[in-house]
Design a protein around this motif. Structure first.
Motif, PDB file in Angstrom:
ATOM      1  N   GLU A 111       0.839  -1.208   0.000  1.00 43.83           N
ATOM      2  CA  GLU A 111       0.000   0.000   0.000  1.00 43.83           C
ATOM      3  C   GLU A 111       0.867   1.248   0.000  1.00 43.83           C
ATOM      4  O   GLU A 111       0.581   2.221  -0.710  1.00 43.83           O
ATOM      5  CB  GLU A 111      -0.937  -0.005   1.206  1.00 43.83           C
ATOM      6  N   GLN A 112       1.948   1.247   0.784  1.00 46.66           N
ATOM      7  CA  GLN A 112       2.865   2.391   0.804  1.00 46.66           C
ATOM      8  C   GLN A 112       3.530   2.583  -0.562  1.00 46.66           C
ATOM      9  O   GLN A 112       3.637   3.705  -1.061  1.00 46.66           O
ATOM     10  CB  GLN A 112       3.943   2.194   1.882  1.00 46.66           C
ATOM     11  N   ILE A 113       3.974   1.498  -1.164  1.00 49.08           N
ATOM     12  CA  ILE A 113       4.605   1.573  -2.488  1.00 49.08           C
ATOM     13  C   ILE A 113       3.606   2.094  -3.512  1.00 49.08           C
ATOM     14  O   ILE A 113       3.934   2.939  -4.341  1.00 49.08           O
ATOM     15  CB  ILE A 113       5.155   0.185  -2.910  1.00 49.08           C
ATOM     16  N   ARG A 114       2.385   1.623  -3.473  1.00 47.89           N
ATOM     17  CA  ARG A 114       1.340   2.070  -4.407  1.00 47.89           C
ATOM     18  C   ARG A 114       1.090   3.569  -4.239  1.00 47.89           C
ATOM     19  O   ARG A 114       0.990   4.312  -5.217  1.00 47.89           O
ATOM     20  CB  ARG A 114       0.057   1.270  -4.147  1.00 47.89           C
ATOM     21  N   ARG A 115       1.011   4.022  -2.994  1.00 39.17           N
ATOM     22  CA  ARG A 115       0.770   5.441  -2.734  1.00 39.17           C
ATOM     23  C   ARG A 115       1.946   6.294  -3.230  1.00 39.17           C
ATOM     24  O   ARG A 115       1.751   7.312  -3.896  1.00 39.17           O
ATOM     25  CB  ARG A 115       0.541   5.668  -1.235  1.00 39.17           C
ATOM     26  N   HIS A 116       3.174   5.844  -2.963  1.00 40.55           N
ATOM     27  CA  HIS A 116       4.348   6.596  -3.416  1.00 40.55           C
ATOM     28  C   HIS A 116       4.452   6.602  -4.943  1.00 40.55           C
ATOM     29  O   HIS A 116       4.833   7.605  -5.542  1.00 40.55           O
ATOM     30  CB  HIS A 116       5.629   6.027  -2.799  1.00 40.55           C
ATOM     31  N   ARG A 117       4.107   5.489  -5.568  1.00 38.25           N
ATOM     32  CA  ARG A 117       4.130   5.436  -7.034  1.00 38.25           C
ATOM     33  C   ARG A 117       3.130   6.429  -7.615  1.00 38.25           C
ATOM     34  O   ARG A 117       3.435   7.140  -8.572  1.00 38.25           O
ATOM     35  CB  ARG A 117       3.841   4.027  -7.534  1.00 38.25           C
ATOM     36  N   ASN A 118       1.949   6.497  -7.025  1.00 38.07           N
ATOM     37  CA  ASN A 118       0.940   7.459  -7.506  1.00 38.07           C
ATOM     38  C   ASN A 118       1.430   8.897  -7.337  1.00 38.07           C
ATOM     39  O   ASN A 118       1.230   9.735  -8.221  1.00 38.07           O
ATOM     40  CB  ASN A 118      -0.392   7.255  -6.783  1.00 38.07           C
ATOM     41  N   GLU A 119       2.075   9.184  -6.197  1.00 33.86           N
ATOM     42  CA  GLU A 119       2.630  10.521  -5.985  1.00 33.86           C
ATOM     43  C   GLU A 119       3.713  10.838  -7.006  1.00 33.86           C
ATOM     44  O   GLU A 119       3.757  11.946  -7.550  1.00 33.86           O
ATOM     45  CB  GLU A 119       3.211  10.646  -4.569  1.00 33.86           C
ATOM     46  N   LEU A 120       4.582   9.872  -7.288  1.00 28.97           N
ATOM     47  CA  LEU A 120       5.639  10.070  -8.283  1.00 28.97           C
ATOM     48  C   LEU A 120       5.057  10.291  -9.675  1.00 28.97           C
ATOM     49  O   LEU A 120       5.533  11.135 -10.434  1.00 28.97           O
ATOM     50  CB  LEU A 120       6.599   8.881  -8.302  1.00 28.97           C
ATOM     51  N   GLU A 121       4.023   9.531 -10.016  1.00 31.33           N
ATOM     52  CA  GLU A 121       3.379   9.710 -11.318  1.00 31.33           C
ATOM     53  C   GLU A 121       2.751  11.099 -11.423  1.00 31.33           C
ATOM     54  O   GLU A 121       2.843  11.741 -12.470  1.00 31.33           O
ATOM     55  CB  GLU A 121       2.337   8.621 -11.554  1.00 31.33           C
ATOM     56  N   ASP A 122       2.132  11.559 -10.333  1.00 29.49           N
ATOM     57  CA  ASP A 122       1.562  12.918 -10.329  1.00 29.49           C
ATOM     58  C   ASP A 122       2.654  13.964 -10.505  1.00 29.49           C
ATOM     59  O   ASP A 122       2.511  14.909 -11.286  1.00 29.49           O
ATOM     60  CB  ASP A 122       0.802  13.188  -9.024  1.00 29.49           C
ATOM     61  N   ARG A 123       3.761  13.793  -9.806  1.00 30.58           N
ATOM     62  CA  ARG A 123       4.866  14.751  -9.925  1.00 30.58           C
ATOM     63  C   ARG A 123       5.483  14.714 -11.317  1.00 30.58           C
ATOM     64  O   ARG A 123       5.856  15.755 -11.853  1.00 30.58           O
ATOM     65  CB  ARG A 123       5.931  14.474  -8.871  1.00 30.58           C
TER      66      ARG A 123
ATOM     67  N   ILE B  27       5.894  17.861 -13.740  1.00 32.81           N
ATOM     68  CA  ILE B  27       7.193  18.243 -14.300  1.00 32.81           C
ATOM     69  C   ILE B  27       7.126  18.262 -15.818  1.00 32.81           C
ATOM     70  O   ILE B  27       7.642  19.178 -16.459  1.00 32.81           O
ATOM     71  CB  ILE B  27       8.295  17.287 -13.798  1.00 32.81           C
ATOM     72  N   THR B  28       6.486  17.269 -16.410  1.00 36.72           N
ATOM     73  CA  THR B  28       6.352  17.215 -17.866  1.00 36.72           C
ATOM     74  C   THR B  28       5.567  18.410 -18.373  1.00 36.72           C
ATOM     75  O   THR B  28       5.941  19.036 -19.373  1.00 36.72           O
ATOM     76  CB  THR B  28       5.675  15.893 -18.284  1.00 36.72           C
ATOM     77  N   SER B  29       4.505  18.747 -17.673  1.00 36.37           N
ATOM     78  CA  SER B  29       3.694  19.900 -18.062  1.00 36.37           C
ATOM     79  C   SER B  29       4.485  21.190 -17.919  1.00 36.37           C
ATOM     80  O   SER B  29       4.452  22.067 -18.801  1.00 36.37           O
ATOM     81  CB  SER B  29       2.428  19.951 -17.199  1.00 36.37           C
TER      82      SER B  29
END
Length: 185
Positions: A60-72, A76-78
């Motif tokens: 669950e922690q890894i999933r949450r961190h992955r989602n945060e990284l994808e959002d960031r 950054i891309t934008s």
């Protein structure tokens, strides 16, 4: 009969231990391969059940961190696309260098001023692109060594036997740590 019942009991208890471990191993392998939708439901009342709960928490922690990284990454891309658009839309030439005197950024107007395409500028050293006698080289080096910008200086660029007079300015680029990170012209 006693030996038969003993063997049967041993097999029962061995399966009670190995089945949850096999489930735990299979689930961890799937998670390691990227399937983070794994949930382990082991009810043995011992350390194996505790391992399963801890695994579920970590996933669950890894999933949450992955989602945060994808959002960031999307942010950054934008932001990079926006910055690239701003640089391309500028009517002034803009070039940035890092502390190793490599050209990091160059917009389209700077490419035209220097008479070269981005492929022959960005990523190369100033010596390779401009040469040490080039006026932009000199003012950028002065900015780096003096650690202060130069404003409104006339520079003459000679290209194809013709002179191109520019009003140039430089600034010291400051990184997030408050230290010099390069210069821009």
């Amino acid at each position: 009969l006693a030996i038969f019942l003993g063997n049967l009991g041993s097999i029962f208890f061995a399966r009670r231990i190995t089945k949850p471990i096999s489930q735990l191993v299979g689930t961890t392998i799937s998670a390691a391969q990227g399937d983070l939708q794994q949930v382990i439901d082991i009810r043995t009342g011992d350390e194996i059940e505790e391992l399963g709960r801890n695994f579920n928490f970590m996933i669950e922690q890894i999933r949450r961190h992955r989602n945060e990284l994808e959002d960031r990454l999307r942010e950054i891309t934008s932001l990079k696309a926006y910055t690239d658009h701003v640089l391309a839309s500028m009517t002034n030439g803009l070039m940035t260098i890092d502390l190793e005197k490599r050209i990091v950024t160059v917009n389209e107007m700077a490419e035209r001023i220097m008479g070269r395409g981005k492929e022959g500028i960005a990523g190369f050293s100033m010596e390779q692109v401009l040469g040490e006698q080039h006026p932009l080289y000199k003012i950028l080096m002065e900015t780096l060594t003096q650690e202060k910008g130069i404003s409104h200086i006339e520079v003459e660029l000679k290209r194809d036997g013709e002179s191109l007079w520019l009003i140039a300015g430089t600034s010291l680029l400051i990184g997030g740590d408050g230290k010099a990170a390069g210069a821009l012209a």
